[in-house]
Design an enzyme around this catalytic site. Sequence first.
Site: not given
Ligand code: ZN
Length: 368
Positions: A142, A179, A181, A267
């Site tokens: 991120h 991931d 996200h 995740d």
């Molecule tokens: Zn994540």
Amino acid sequence: MRTGFFWDESCFWHSGGNYAGMLPVGGLVQPMVNGGLPESPESKRRMKNLLDMTDLSGELDMRGSEPATQRDLLRVHPANFLDQFKAMSDAGGGEIGLRCPFGPGGFEIAAQSAGLAKAALQAVLKGDVKNAYSLSRPPGHHCTADQPMGFCLMANIAIAIEAGFADGLAKRVAVLDWDVHHGNGTEAIFYERADVLTISMHQENNFPLNTGAFADRGAGEGEGFNLNIPLPTGAGHLSYLEAMDQIVLPQLRAYQPDVIIVACGFDATVIDPLGRMMATVDTFREMTKRVMVLADDVCEGRLMMAHEGGYSEVYVPFCGHAVLEEMSGSQIKAPDPLADLYLQRQPGEAHQRFVSSEIAKMRDALGN
Ligand code: ZN
């Protein structure tokens, strides 16, 4: 040659923040006795412990690394950001960016985390290992050049790639981010570059909000070299494999990279507190198999995975173990302890059909 596993005890000591889950403590949010951020060391430490318990670690090439140097960091991050981070870290820690708390020495630990990714990639590119896994913590995907967010303090994978380029070890790199996200940081850093293909497969509009759209394909020289595959909430095992087979693998193959890097978050599982997807241990096992076959075809098996998210302290270790069983070709197994509970609890047929149609739309738009 064996699979390299890069880890460092200090990464488990990264700490900081008075949080209860995702919420800063205060007002009506009560502190937790065993609380803190979901990004705790336990999922990572327990993954390493499980490798030791089964003795899979005995079959891996267990390595450490030097921290990333200031020179490594400056290839990606501006000096003023690094100076500010270092000053806060020396003064006892604090919070930099959105949900990025850290304790004393957090700067050095983040540089260590990036150093593991750098060393893992170098070992793969130099042919010292069969392939490699970097148990990096804090995570990195991120973090943009100057904006840490979502627990990510430095852009580990970008730092590793730039070091590889600087040493003349690679010319074209593909990053697959699975991931749950969006890998917004890696995307942003390479958005206008054609020498790094970034693909992110994620739960649509989870984190960050309003990034990760299919329409975002890169810009300038990087036009066509970024690909987002936002999957509908609740997508399960079969949907992940469908997205891999129909979209990800053809795109990776067409790009013909020198090495494939996986931003390996765990995740997207059915039990994760920060995702709403239904992947299982087998999902990660099968995706790993597929990426390995492709890497064998296009880049002599060169594959590096860098650990990202994954917040079930119970389940992440088993996902990681399965990935490393596949990467190393080991016969040592750590069976999914939640298989009875979750493998049969996959999305119903109607939802499955809906996700398939969404995947088909993206596939058709790309002309795969
Ligand atoms: Zn994540």
